[in-house]
Design a protein around this motif. Structure first.
Motif, PDB file in Angstrom:
ATOM      1  N   MET A  76       0.835  -1.179   0.000  1.00 35.79           N
ATOM      2  CA  MET A  76       0.000   0.000   0.000  1.00 35.79           C
ATOM      3  C   MET A  76       0.882   1.246   0.000  1.00 35.79           C
ATOM      4  O   MET A  76       1.838   1.340   0.757  1.00 35.79           O
ATOM      5  CB  MET A  76      -0.895   0.004   1.242  1.00 35.79           C
ATOM      6  CG  MET A  76      -1.745   1.239   1.358  1.00 35.79           C
ATOM      7  SD  MET A  76      -2.824   1.179   2.789  1.00 35.79           S
ATOM      8  CE  MET A  76      -2.038   2.393   3.801  1.00 35.79           C
ATOM      9  N   THR A  77       0.582   2.191  -0.855  1.00 33.71           N
ATOM     10  CA  THR A  77       1.292   3.453  -0.898  1.00 33.71           C
ATOM     11  C   THR A  77       0.588   4.449   0.010  1.00 33.71           C
ATOM     12  O   THR A  77      -0.623   4.635  -0.089  1.00 33.71           O
ATOM     13  CB  THR A  77       1.325   4.011  -2.334  1.00 33.71           C
ATOM     14  OG1 THR A  77       1.922   3.030  -3.173  1.00 33.71           O
ATOM     15  CG2 THR A  77       2.109   5.287  -2.394  1.00 33.71           C
ATOM     16  N   VAL A  78       1.332   5.079   0.881  1.00 34.25           N
ATOM     17  CA  VAL A  78       0.774   6.077   1.788  1.00 34.25           C
ATOM     18  C   VAL A  78       0.804   7.427   1.095  1.00 34.25           C
ATOM     19  O   VAL A  78       1.834   7.830   0.565  1.00 34.25           O
ATOM     20  CB  VAL A  78       1.582   6.114   3.108  1.00 34.25           C
ATOM     21  CG1 VAL A  78       1.037   7.165   4.035  1.00 34.25           C
ATOM     22  CG2 VAL A  78       1.568   4.756   3.779  1.00 34.25           C
ATOM     23  N   GLU A  79      -0.334   8.114   1.083  1.00 34.18           N
ATOM     24  CA  GLU A  79      -0.435   9.396   0.389  1.00 34.18           C
ATOM     25  C   GLU A  79      -0.686  10.534   1.371  1.00 34.18           C
ATOM     26  O   GLU A  79      -1.440  10.384   2.330  1.00 34.18           O
ATOM     27  CB  GLU A  79      -1.576   9.342  -0.619  1.00 34.18           C
ATOM     28  CG  GLU A  79      -1.364   8.314  -1.709  1.00 34.18           C
ATOM     29  CD  GLU A  79      -2.496   8.303  -2.726  1.00 34.18           C
ATOM     30  OE1 GLU A  79      -3.072   9.370  -2.979  1.00 34.18           O
ATOM     31  OE2 GLU A  79      -2.783   7.228  -3.252  1.00 34.18           O
ATOM     32  N   LEU A  80      -0.050  11.676   1.102  1.00 30.21           N
ATOM     33  CA  LEU A  80      -0.290  12.874   1.899  1.00 30.21           C
ATOM     34  C   LEU A  80      -1.701  13.384   1.655  1.00 30.21           C
ATOM     35  O   LEU A  80      -2.282  13.156   0.599  1.00 30.21           O
ATOM     36  CB  LEU A  80       0.720  13.965   1.537  1.00 30.21           C
ATOM     37  CG  LEU A  80       2.182  13.654   1.823  1.00 30.21           C
ATOM     38  CD1 LEU A  80       3.057  14.828   1.409  1.00 30.21           C
ATOM     39  CD2 LEU A  80       2.403  13.333   3.283  1.00 30.21           C
ATOM     40  N   LYS A  81      -2.225  14.079   2.635  1.00 26.08           N
ATOM     41  CA  LYS A  81      -3.561  14.697   2.567  1.00 26.08           C
ATOM     42  C   LYS A  81      -4.669  13.663   2.392  1.00 26.08           C
ATOM     43  O   LYS A  81      -5.728  13.963   1.875  1.00 26.08           O
ATOM     44  CB  LYS A  81      -3.633  15.746   1.448  1.00 26.08           C
ATOM     45  CG  LYS A  81      -2.572  16.807   1.512  1.00 26.08           C
ATOM     46  CD  LYS A  81      -2.715  17.668   2.738  1.00 26.08           C
ATOM     47  CE  LYS A  81      -1.665  18.769   2.734  1.00 26.08           C
ATOM     48  NZ  LYS A  81      -1.618  19.503   3.940  1.00 26.08           N
ATOM     49  N   THR A  82      -4.411  12.428   2.827  1.00 25.17           N
ATOM     50  CA  THR A  82      -5.407  11.364   2.774  1.00 25.17           C
ATOM     51  C   THR A  82      -5.675  10.902   4.196  1.00 25.17           C
ATOM     52  O   THR A  82      -4.745  10.616   4.935  1.00 25.17           O
ATOM     53  CB  THR A  82      -4.881  10.176   1.938  1.00 25.17           C
ATOM     54  OG1 THR A  82      -4.616  10.637   0.617  1.00 25.17           O
ATOM     55  CG2 THR A  82      -5.893   9.050   1.887  1.00 25.17           C
ATOM     56  N   PRO A  83      -6.938  10.831   4.609  1.00 26.46           N
ATOM     57  CA  PRO A  83      -7.231  10.329   5.963  1.00 26.46           C
ATOM     58  C   PRO A  83      -7.143   8.806   6.007  1.00 26.46           C
ATOM     59  O   PRO A  83      -7.624   8.130   5.106  1.00 26.46           O
ATOM     60  CB  PRO A  83      -8.662  10.812   6.207  1.00 26.46           C
ATOM     61  CG  PRO A  83      -9.250  10.977   4.862  1.00 26.46           C
ATOM     62  CD  PRO A  83      -8.122  11.314   3.923  1.00 26.46           C
ATOM     63  N   TYR A  84      -6.495   8.295   7.045  1.00 19.72           N
ATOM     64  CA  TYR A  84      -6.379   6.859   7.268  1.00 19.72           C
ATOM     65  C   TYR A  84      -7.027   6.530   8.603  1.00 19.72           C
ATOM     66  O   TYR A  84      -6.740   7.187   9.608  1.00 19.72           O
ATOM     67  CB  TYR A  84      -4.909   6.429   7.289  1.00 19.72           C
ATOM     68  CG  TYR A  84      -4.255   6.558   5.951  1.00 19.72           C
ATOM     69  CD1 TYR A  84      -4.271   5.505   5.040  1.00 19.72           C
ATOM     70  CD2 TYR A  84      -3.644   7.745   5.568  1.00 19.72           C
ATOM     71  CE1 TYR A  84      -3.678   5.630   3.793  1.00 19.72           C
ATOM     72  CE2 TYR A  84      -3.051   7.878   4.323  1.00 19.72           C
ATOM     73  CZ  TYR A  84      -3.074   6.821   3.446  1.00 19.72           C
ATOM     74  OH  TYR A  84      -2.494   6.953   2.207  1.00 19.72           O
TER      75      TYR A  84
END
Length: 78
Positions: free
Chosen positions: A1-9
């Motif tokens: 899984m790629t972690v993206e900025l400005k994305t809520p997890y």
């Protein structure tokens, strides 16, 4: 899984919103608290007091951010 900025997890009852590669706002899902968190520090009082007793103490906010950075947080369109 790629972690993206400005994305809520979503991690348990916390939302981890990445602002940078090592910095996030961690928010309870009921929006009571919004904290600035890095993999080794947090603005919550639990971290501040826990750090006095244990040098490597990590509060639940730090652990949630670490989970996301390791790719095990669940991306959610909140």
């Amino acid at each position: 899984m790629t972690v993206e900025l400005k994305t809520p997890y979503l991690v348990d009852e916390l939302v981890v919103y990445l602002e940078g590669p090592q910095r996030a706002r961690v928010i309870d899902t009921d929006c009571r608290w919004e904290l600035l968190t890095t993999p080794d520090s947090c603005t919550c009082c639990t971290f501040r007091f826990g750090r006095y007793r244990q040098k490597d103490f990590a509060c639940r906010h730090i652990k949630a951010l670490q989970q996301v950075l390791q790719g095990s947080g669940e991306s959610d369109n909140l």
